[in-house]
Design a protein around this motif. Sequence first.
Motif, PDB file in Angstrom:
ATOM      1  N   THR A 168      -4.779  -0.310  -4.032  1.00 12.16           N
ATOM      2  CA  THR A 168      -4.085   0.205  -2.851  1.00 12.16           C
ATOM      3  C   THR A 168      -3.370  -0.956  -2.161  1.00 12.16           C
ATOM      4  N   PHE A 169      -2.391  -0.615  -1.344  1.00 10.35           N
ATOM      5  CA  PHE A 169      -1.680  -1.650  -0.584  1.00 10.35           C
ATOM      6  C   PHE A 169      -1.022  -1.022   0.632  1.00 10.35           C
ATOM      7  N   ASN A 170      -0.608  -1.859   1.558  1.00  6.91           N
ATOM      8  CA  ASN A 170       0.192  -1.362   2.680  1.00  6.91           C
ATOM      9  C   ASN A 170       1.521  -2.115   2.704  1.00  6.91           C
ATOM     10  N   ALA A 171       2.314  -1.816   3.732  1.00 12.84           N
ATOM     11  CA  ALA A 171       3.682  -2.360   3.755  1.00 12.84           C
ATOM     12  C   ALA A 171       3.699  -3.885   3.779  1.00 12.84           C
ATOM     13  N   LEU A 172       2.599  -4.495   4.219  1.00  5.99           N
ATOM     14  CA  LEU A 172       2.602  -5.951   4.380  1.00  5.99           C
ATOM     15  C   LEU A 172       2.028  -6.690   3.179  1.00  5.99           C
ATOM     16  N   THR A 173       1.409  -5.941   2.263  1.00  2.00           N
ATOM     17  CA  THR A 173       0.816  -6.604   1.100  1.00  2.00           C
ATOM     18  C   THR A 173       1.892  -7.374   0.339  1.00  2.00           C
ATOM     19  N   ILE A 194       8.560  -2.464  15.456  1.00  2.02           N
ATOM     20  CA  ILE A 194       9.750  -1.858  14.851  1.00  2.02           C
ATOM     21  C   ILE A 194      10.003  -2.446  13.459  1.00  2.02           C
ATOM     22  N   ALA A 195       9.876  -3.762  13.370  1.00  2.36           N
ATOM     23  CA  ALA A 195      10.063  -4.405  12.065  1.00  2.36           C
ATOM     24  C   ALA A 195       9.040  -3.879  11.069  1.00  2.36           C
ATOM     25  N   LEU A 196       7.828  -3.629  11.564  1.00  2.00           N
ATOM     26  CA  LEU A 196       6.774  -3.104  10.694  1.00  2.00           C
ATOM     27  C   LEU A 196       7.094  -1.684  10.230  1.00  2.00           C
ATOM     28  N   VAL A 197       7.589  -0.853  11.148  1.00  2.00           N
ATOM     29  CA  VAL A 197       7.964   0.526  10.791  1.00  2.00           C
ATOM     30  C   VAL A 197       9.087   0.513   9.749  1.00  2.00           C
ATOM     31  N   ARG A 198      10.082  -0.358   9.982  1.00  2.00           N
ATOM     32  CA  ARG A 198      11.197  -0.462   9.024  1.00  2.00           C
ATOM     33  C   ARG A 198      10.696  -0.871   7.644  1.00  2.00           C
ATOM     34  N   LYS A 199       9.793  -1.835   7.639  1.00  2.00           N
ATOM     35  CA  LYS A 199       9.265  -2.331   6.372  1.00  2.00           C
ATOM     36  C   LYS A 199       8.488  -1.205   5.661  1.00  2.00           C
ATOM     37  N   THR A 200       7.696  -0.455   6.431  1.00  2.00           N
ATOM     38  CA  THR A 200       6.936   0.653   5.850  1.00  2.00           C
ATOM     39  C   THR A 200       7.882   1.682   5.233  1.00  2.00           C
ATOM     40  N   LYS A 201       8.978   1.975   5.948  1.00  2.00           N
ATOM     41  CA  LYS A 201       9.958   2.932   5.424  1.00  2.00           C
ATOM     42  C   LYS A 201      10.554   2.439   4.119  1.00  2.00           C
ATOM     43  N   ALA A 202      10.853   1.151   4.085  1.00  2.00           N
ATOM     44  CA  ALA A 202      11.457   0.570   2.875  1.00  2.00           C
ATOM     45  C   ALA A 202      10.488   0.665   1.705  1.00  2.00           C
ATOM     46  N   ASP A 206      -5.091   2.758   6.507  1.00  2.00           N
ATOM     47  CA  ASP A 206      -6.128   1.723   6.474  1.00  2.00           C
ATOM     48  C   ASP A 206      -6.779   1.590   7.853  1.00  2.00           C
ATOM     49  N   LYS A 207      -7.689   0.634   7.986  1.00  2.00           N
ATOM     50  CA  LYS A 207      -8.447   0.497   9.236  1.00  2.00           C
ATOM     51  C   LYS A 207      -7.556   0.215  10.437  1.00  2.00           C
ATOM     52  N   ALA A 208      -6.446  -0.483  10.192  1.00  2.00           N
ATOM     53  CA  ALA A 208      -5.538  -0.812  11.291  1.00  2.00           C
ATOM     54  C   ALA A 208      -4.595   0.347  11.603  1.00  2.00           C
ATOM     55  N   GLY A 209      -4.780   1.493  10.902  1.00  2.00           N
ATOM     56  CA  GLY A 209      -3.948   2.657  11.158  1.00  2.00           C
ATOM     57  C   GLY A 209      -2.600   2.591  10.471  1.00  2.00           C
ATOM     58  N   ARG A 210      -2.474   1.713   9.487  1.00  2.00           N
ATOM     59  CA  ARG A 210      -1.206   1.602   8.769  1.00  2.00           C
ATOM     60  C   ARG A 210      -1.222   2.491   7.540  1.00  2.00           C
ATOM     61  N   PHE A 211      -0.038   2.985   7.166  1.00  2.00           N
ATOM     62  CA  PHE A 211       0.090   3.768   5.943  1.00  2.00           C
ATOM     63  C   PHE A 211      -0.446   2.979   4.765  1.00  2.00           C
ATOM     64  N   ARG A 212      -1.238   3.649   3.938  1.00  2.00           N
ATOM     65  CA  ARG A 212      -1.704   2.976   2.742  1.00  2.00           C
ATOM     66  C   ARG A 212      -1.080   3.661   1.532  1.00  2.00           C
ATOM     67  N   PHE A 213      -0.786   2.887   0.526  1.00  2.00           N
ATOM     68  CA  PHE A 213      -0.232   3.425  -0.719  1.00  2.00           C
ATOM     69  C   PHE A 213      -1.190   3.111  -1.848  1.00  2.00           C
ATOM     70  N   ARG A 214      -1.102   3.888  -2.916  1.00  2.00           N
ATOM     71  CA  ARG A 214      -1.938   3.601  -4.074  1.00  2.00           C
ATOM     72  C   ARG A 214      -1.102   3.648  -5.331  1.00  2.00           C
ATOM     73  N   CYS A 215      -1.312   2.651  -6.174  1.00  2.00           N
ATOM     74  CA  CYS A 215      -0.627   2.562  -7.455  1.00  2.00           C
ATOM     75  C   CYS A 215      -1.416   3.433  -8.431  1.00  2.00           C
ATOM     76  N   ARG A 216      -0.788   4.458  -9.014  1.00  2.00           N
ATOM     77  CA  ARG A 216      -1.550   5.409  -9.839  1.00  2.00           C
ATOM     78  C   ARG A 216      -1.810   4.869 -11.232  1.00  2.00           C
ATOM     79  N   LYS A 217      -3.100   5.081 -11.638  1.00  2.00           N
ATOM     80  CA  LYS A 217      -3.536   4.589 -12.945  1.00  2.00           C
ATOM     81  C   LYS A 217      -3.195   5.619 -14.014  1.00  2.00           C
TER      82      LYS A 217
END
Length: 338
Positions: A88-93, A39-47, A68-79
């Motif tokens: 790229t990064f995920n909520a925990l980066t 749940i904390a991970l989902v909240r962090k991803t939403k944030a 990503d490989k762990a099935g987490r949402f991945r984001f990318r910073c656009r160049k």
Amino acid sequence: MESRQFERLKAAIVQADAEQCVELEALVRQVAARRHGEIALVRKTKAVDETRRCPHCGHTDVVKHGFDKAGRFRFRCRKGADEGCGKTFNALTGTPFARMRMPEKWADYARLMERFTSINKIAESGIGISHHTAWRWRHRMLAVQAMLQSDQVSGVVEADEVFFRTSYKGSRGWKQGKPPENRPARYRGGKAVAAGLSGEQVPVLTAVDSAGGVIEAVLRDRSGIVPALEGRIARGSVVCSDGLKQYVKAAVSQGSEHRRIEPPRKDWLAKAVGGKPRRPGRLGLGRVNGHHERLKTLINRHFRGVSTKYLPNYLGWARASRRPGFGALLILEQALAA
Ligand SMILES: [Zn+2]
């Protein structure tokens, strides 16, 4: 649960009456309690999804980029035109939990931390993580606690130092024939070779106030007291200490008063019967002494000594445990919010 099924469930819940709402609330809380980590991970991803800020370069031109490989949402910073980094990064980066696996076990782990469970006992608890992982997770969760303390103390402030033996517990040098310190290894927390104050002891400065504010710093020696308290005692406070000149200087230079507290002189009879009760409101060092007793019990007796390198983490853990609302969920959320 499939999304169509979930939508139907939500539609049904909307029609629940007040009594059913109360029941549902309890049920959700019960289910959620077992899944705090996820749940904390989902909240962090939403944030992260809302702020869309790149943890690498700070740009906000960020798009979703699959999983990503762990099935987490991945984001990318656009160049794009304004020069994002393209990473790229995920909520925990950028948090202490980066690349930490098994979120389904975080809540159980944090609950063990709530009780100061030892690494050996955690590994044996059936939670299903190794000794090494248990140790790594401990310090990832504590990294933020080491930083969390009051900016300032005010009102009646009690200040004193407590000493812990310098320790290289866990250092590989002991076994590899390269001891980190020129002395034999101590087993199970043996005594310091030299008695009293020496290079073998590391002072921890503590200043506490009546509102629960705590300032703490691991020092090299007592000359670190004044700098550690610089700008951190509110003007007009009353600082109580054993009278060491560093405390007088720290107090007076910041527009506060200093009071020297005499150690209580009790003869054997007063000790035996407890002496006269302390007058309420009288200045003393009881609060800071009590704090130090708890630290010694935790660090020396419960954990049988900790490595000096990680001492700030354990101090942070002890401070956290005294804050209202301390618990597994708070440990997790504060670590993720870092
Ligand atoms: Zn970037």
